[in-house]
Design a protein around this motif. Sequence first.
Motif, mmCIF file in Angstrom:
data_model
loop_
_atom_site.group_PDB
_atom_site.id
_atom_site.type_symbol
_atom_site.label_atom_id
_atom_site.label_comp_id
_atom_site.label_asym_id
_atom_site.label_seq_id
_atom_site.Cartn_x
_atom_site.Cartn_y
_atom_site.Cartn_z
ATOM 1 N N THR B 14 0.832 -1.208 0.000
ATOM 2 C CA THR B 14 0.000 0.000 0.000
ATOM 3 C C THR B 14 0.863 1.254 0.000
ATOM 4 N N VAL B 15 1.888 1.241 0.852
ATOM 5 C CA VAL B 15 2.758 2.423 0.878
ATOM 6 C C VAL B 15 3.453 2.609 -0.464
ATOM 7 N N ASP B 16 3.908 1.487 -1.060
ATOM 8 C CA ASP B 16 4.533 1.588 -2.380
ATOM 9 C C ASP B 16 3.564 2.218 -3.371
ATOM 10 N N GLY B 17 2.322 1.775 -3.300
ATOM 11 C CA GLY B 17 1.312 2.303 -4.212
ATOM 12 C C GLY B 17 1.054 3.781 -3.980
ATOM 13 N N LEU B 18 0.997 4.175 -2.704
ATOM 14 C CA LEU B 18 0.756 5.586 -2.401
ATOM 15 C C LEU B 18 1.912 6.453 -2.898
ATOM 16 N N THR B 19 3.125 5.936 -2.741
ATOM 17 C CA THR B 19 4.292 6.694 -3.212
ATOM 18 C C THR B 19 4.230 6.878 -4.720
ATOM 19 N N LYS B 20 4.022 5.760 -5.407
ATOM 20 C CA LYS B 20 3.937 5.825 -6.862
ATOM 21 C C LYS B 20 2.813 6.773 -7.262
ATOM 22 N N GLY B 21 1.695 6.627 -6.543
ATOM 23 C CA GLY B 21 0.520 7.418 -6.880
ATOM 24 C C GLY B 21 0.705 8.897 -6.605
ATOM 25 N N SER B 22 1.536 9.224 -5.617
ATOM 26 C CA SER B 22 1.771 10.637 -5.319
ATOM 27 C C SER B 22 2.410 11.332 -6.504
ATOM 28 N N ILE B 23 3.345 10.636 -7.116
ATOM 29 C CA ILE B 23 3.995 11.221 -8.295
ATOM 30 C C ILE B 23 2.980 11.358 -9.425
ATOM 31 N N TYR B 24 2.155 10.330 -9.603
ATOM 32 C CA TYR B 24 1.089 10.437 -10.611
ATOM 33 C C TYR B 24 0.203 11.642 -10.311
ATOM 34 N N ALA B 25 -0.129 11.820 -9.022
ATOM 35 C CA ALA B 25 -1.057 12.887 -8.648
ATOM 36 C C ALA B 25 -0.495 14.254 -9.003
ATOM 37 N N LEU B 26 0.792 14.447 -8.692
ATOM 38 C CA LEU B 26 1.385 15.755 -8.979
ATOM 39 C C LEU B 26 1.419 16.033 -10.481
ATOM 40 N N VAL B 27 1.729 15.021 -11.257
ATOM 41 C CA VAL B 27 1.736 15.224 -12.708
ATOM 42 C C VAL B 27 0.303 15.394 -13.210
ATOM 43 N N ALA B 28 -0.613 14.667 -12.571
ATOM 44 C CA ALA B 28 -2.008 14.751 -12.997
ATOM 45 C C ALA B 28 -2.568 16.155 -12.811
ATOM 46 N N LEU B 29 -2.018 16.877 -11.829
ATOM 47 C CA LEU B 29 -2.452 18.260 -11.600
ATOM 48 C C LEU B 29 -2.385 19.076 -12.887
ATOM 49 N N GLY B 30 -1.245 18.926 -13.564
ATOM 50 C CA GLY B 30 -1.068 19.691 -14.794
ATOM 51 C C GLY B 30 -2.120 19.321 -15.828
ATOM 52 N N TYR B 31 -2.356 18.018 -15.982
ATOM 53 C CA TYR B 31 -3.342 17.571 -16.964
ATOM 54 C C TYR B 31 -4.724 18.068 -16.616
ATOM 55 N N THR B 32 -5.078 17.948 -15.332
ATOM 56 C CA THR B 32 -6.453 18.246 -14.964
ATOM 57 C C THR B 32 -6.732 19.745 -15.057
ATOM 58 N N LEU B 33 -5.749 20.560 -14.666
ATOM 59 C CA LEU B 33 -5.945 22.010 -14.747
ATOM 60 C C LEU B 33 -6.099 22.454 -16.195
ATOM 61 N N VAL B 34 -5.172 22.003 -17.036
ATOM 62 C CA VAL B 34 -5.207 22.439 -18.429
ATOM 63 C C VAL B 34 -6.480 21.949 -19.110
ATOM 64 N N TYR B 35 -6.865 20.706 -18.813
ATOM 65 C CA TYR B 35 -8.077 20.203 -19.454
ATOM 66 C C TYR B 35 -9.296 20.928 -18.936
ATOM 67 N N GLY B 36 -9.306 21.230 -17.630
ATOM 68 C CA GLY B 36 -10.464 21.916 -17.073
ATOM 69 C C GLY B 36 -10.662 23.288 -17.689
ATOM 70 N N VAL B 37 -9.551 23.971 -17.973
ATOM 71 C CA VAL B 37 -9.655 25.333 -18.492
ATOM 72 C C VAL B 37 -9.744 25.359 -20.009
ATOM 73 N N LEU B 38 -8.978 24.493 -20.667
ATOM 74 C CA LEU B 38 -8.856 24.594 -22.118
ATOM 75 C C LEU B 38 -9.493 23.449 -22.886
ATOM 76 N N ARG B 39 -9.931 22.431 -22.188
ATOM 77 C CA ARG B 39 -10.444 21.230 -22.857
ATOM 78 C C ARG B 39 -9.389 20.637 -23.775
ATOM 79 N N LEU B 40 -8.152 20.672 -23.330
ATOM 80 C CA LEU B 40 -7.054 20.174 -24.154
ATOM 81 C C LEU B 40 -6.268 19.152 -23.356
ATOM 82 N N ILE B 41 -5.978 17.999 -23.941
ATOM 83 C CA ILE B 41 -5.090 17.023 -23.297
ATOM 84 C C ILE B 41 -3.674 17.437 -23.638
ATOM 85 N N ASN B 42 -2.976 17.958 -22.658
ATOM 86 C CA ASN B 42 -1.650 18.475 -22.906
ATOM 87 C C ASN B 42 -0.630 17.338 -22.917
ATOM 88 N N PHE B 43 -0.511 16.692 -24.085
ATOM 89 C CA PHE B 43 0.400 15.566 -24.217
ATOM 90 C C PHE B 43 1.823 15.934 -23.864
#
Lengths: 382, 321, 379
Positions: B14-43
């Motif tokens: 579980t801790v391994d998963g949370l660690t891995k997921g934390s990095i996903y979460a931080l990167v996901a921030l960028g995707y979710t913000l840009v998509y929320g505002v621009l409707r664009l998947i920022n590849f």
Amino acid sequence: MRRNTLFAAGALTLAVALTASACGTVETGGGGGGGTEGECAIKVGVMGALSGANAGIVIPSVNGAKLALKEYQETDPECAVELIEFDTEGDPAKATPVATQMSTDESFLGVIGGAFSGETRATKAIFDDSGLTMISQSATATDLTQEEPADVFHRVVGHDLVQGTAIANYVGETLGASKVFVVDDSTAYGEPLAGKIKEILGDKVAATDKTQEKQTDFSAVVGKIKGAQPDAVVYAGYAAEAGPFLKQLRDAGVTVPFVGGDGLYGVDFPKAAGEAAEGAIVTCPCVPVEGTFAEDYEAEFGEAAGAYAGEGYDAMNIFLEAFAAGNTTREDVEAFVDAYEGEGLTKTYKFDEVGDVDQANVTVWSYKVEGGVLVPDQEIKQ
Amino acid sequence: MDFTNLIEGLAGFTVDGLTKGSIYALVALGYTLVYGVLRLINFAHSEVFMVGAWTVLGVYTAVGAHSGVGVWLAIGITLLAGLVAALVSAGTALVVERVAYRPLRNKNAPPLIVLITAIGCSLVLVEIFGHALRVFFGAPFGRSAVNIPTVVPTREVFTIGNFNMSNIDLIVILAAVGMMVALDLFVNKSRLGRGVRAVAQDPDTASLMGVNKNNVIMLVFIIGGVAAGLAALLHTMKYDFAKFDMGFLIGIKAFTAAVLGGIGNLRGALVGGLLLGVCEVYSSALISSNWEDVTAFVILVVVLMFRPTGILGESLGKARA
Amino acid sequence: MTDTTPQKSVLKRVAAVPSLLGGAPQWVKVPLILLVLSFCVYLPFLNILPFAYIRTDLRPNGSDWSTVLFTIALYMIVAVGLNVVIGWAGLLDLGYVGFYAVGAYSIALFGSPASPVTKAIAAQFGLPEGWSMAFAACIPLAICIALIAGVILGAPTLRLRGDYLAIVTMGFGEIIRIVMRNSTWTGGPAGIIAVPEPPAADEDFFNTIDVHRWYWLALAVLVILIWLMRRLEHSRVGRAWLAIREDEDAAAVMGVNAFKYKLWAFAIGASLGAIAGLLFASKQAYVEPNGFQLNLSFLFVAMVVIGGSGNIWGALFGAFLITYLPERFREFESWRPLAFGVALVAIMVLRPQGLFPNRRRARELEDRKHEAEEAAADA
């Protein structure tokens, strides 16, 4: 109005084309040379991953072949031989057009390769159809000769049954482990190798797991290893994944011996794993090179001879001996190699009907990482 | 399916998963913000992350960091690297926005075109680090992975039974959660944040209300870039390497996490990331690691089929009471 | 009229050629088509300077010319199929390599005597060792499997928003590849060897040396498929796609069931991809999962979009460009992906309708641009 201009333009182009055709033709197929008037320009191709993450396993053997060619040229031979490199990145899809190119060009009389088993599997039939002799320096998959053998295919290394047995024996007897955790990387190389290791180890296998290429996070595998508490960990795969895997293993506090196959041989593995690589064992059906060859190699290429350098050197020399004996057609070269018996740098050579060297002549060596560098450890008894 | 293995090591996995997921979460921030505002998947966002990792390497090299430095020095170097990586990542994100996305926005290009452009930008950035920089500067750039010195060594923080928590994992998880909280406060409480939410809801009305759309968009890219830079620092702390193609798979997983949590929803990015990380590690523990990507994609497909708005549902632009 | 300048750009003139030719009388069109086809058939033997400079095997380590031609023809088939999905139905598909893989694995699994599936069937029904399905039987089988795969992929996902559809299709493409890699019944990472070649009068007709015969086969298949797709474009289905693309709600009002036609587009695109995959597997005589990576999907999409989505000829040209140029300029091998990325961005930003746009699409993009300019002027 527009349509008329279009047709006029078309007619003009046609006229230009017809007159330009008077400029002559071009020799297609890369210029078929060879054989006429006693002048021979022979080409030997070498194909493999010359770039990319796994190039470290291939480039030393190519350099070995180049060294052999250089020594041959110093003897001022009759026939000029050229070594043409083809970068396939180890990808069978890229290897196929390369193989066709070599096959249709009559000046190619031999090919050193493929370096990896996947590309060899894909191109064997092409070379077989055109009668172009292959001598592979590092393609170790067993099925290349044991299933669907091709007349033209030969290899100067042992195959993975031998290496797998050697690893299993090393782990079981030399290390004396009774609970072994075997991991493979789901590739065409790692999976069968691990399969053989598991078969020989039998009950000693505590548990197994699989990783995949380009994997960077090994926490699940490491967690499983911690749970299984084995005496040794065996990894059948490539250096790109083995490095991070070992590092994360050591970081998690697992201190048991780590043994890997020849996919880890080279400078990349110790570099990637850093301090964690100390003491790790890498096996290879390649013999440690020393003496004049090692010195010449280092002088020529500026670094120590790497994986399969000696084997690449030997493969090229077999071809060069064929050419020196006056063989200038593909059938002659094939016949020569089939019947070849000689002493190479790494072993005594005699190919059997399917293109393998006598497996009794194959030695698998273990190398240990000391100070960040692979040093020969011992010869593993079969 | 190896359930006993999973249960025995549950805490660790579980801790391994949370660690891995934390990095996903931080990167996901960028995707979710840009998509929320621009409707664009920022590849190209995955490459912004990759640039951050190289920046960390650059800072360490410039400062002469190695594994033997003392505690305070290590903290200082790490924070410095994080700061610089955040800035450089944000800069990269802005450059991509200006060069590629803004011209298309001005032309009101259809989503397919913008998506393809984003893929092209991603490829360009990957190749710059994988090849072009190697040609001009040689090593360490190129197609092989580069080792990053371990400035903060891995230590056990505490042990419960046969589970031990490492300091790196703890830092990663806390940093991700902390960043999320900070960002959440920013978007919900500050004036600039209000502007972001307004543009996400209705760009034209927002500009009628006096919000400068282009500035808000730049801000969104900056925030995403900063988060990605921080994620890169944490990633290098845990895995100690940088590679030209390290961003791609993490980017796809992060986007999956964003969708899982609710696209445009910041808290959703955290929840989605952590959940995805844990699911991946659990599936790897149950079967084996070579099914890991399939797990992520299956989750993506299932979520999109049955709950396309994601777990936490609401989007950035939804008005709060 | 929008275009009042008397001087039309060169690109516009060239782009206008296909439509001009389309309107030409029969006695012009038919000989012209025959001429083009004969030229294509002659291409493997082209050695007249200066035209022969287009060949890729002029240097010792260039690629075999016939093989490159085969690959071009193959990817043109892919582009035609993907054009149906992206260009006509307007669906973003980033996982097209999955259907390509389905076609390749279909013939490998059922046509090769070395595959686990044929071995299992042979064991089950007591058939002789070395049995495998006939090549001719594998073709409809591959198409069927691809149609089913297309429906399975499309049914749950086609109602999604465009961007989401792209990511989901990408996920499916990867799922297919990973399943092929991880499963034992697909041969695992080692793949399947001994994939059969097409039957011919002379048993050894399709061998590995006379690659031009493979090229001719692919060319024939391509021509047939182009003809079929053109008929489709001008049929009810084609018009339904047009309506859906332009305004889905208005189309629904007119009685066009968008979902049904989108599913059809997916299925048809899938079958064309499978046919291409089948040819690929048959020529290579070997399939392995690493040949179906995600970046191939991106390449396929780039072919269609750069060439001009919605326009068959544009897609063909895009396929030609993207397959031929990297092979011709092999000496810049390591720069190729960067050049590709830069070209992609440049073309999308500067000419998003593609090099040979479908006129409707070009107009759609123009309209959107004007809307944006007006909105910017108002704000």
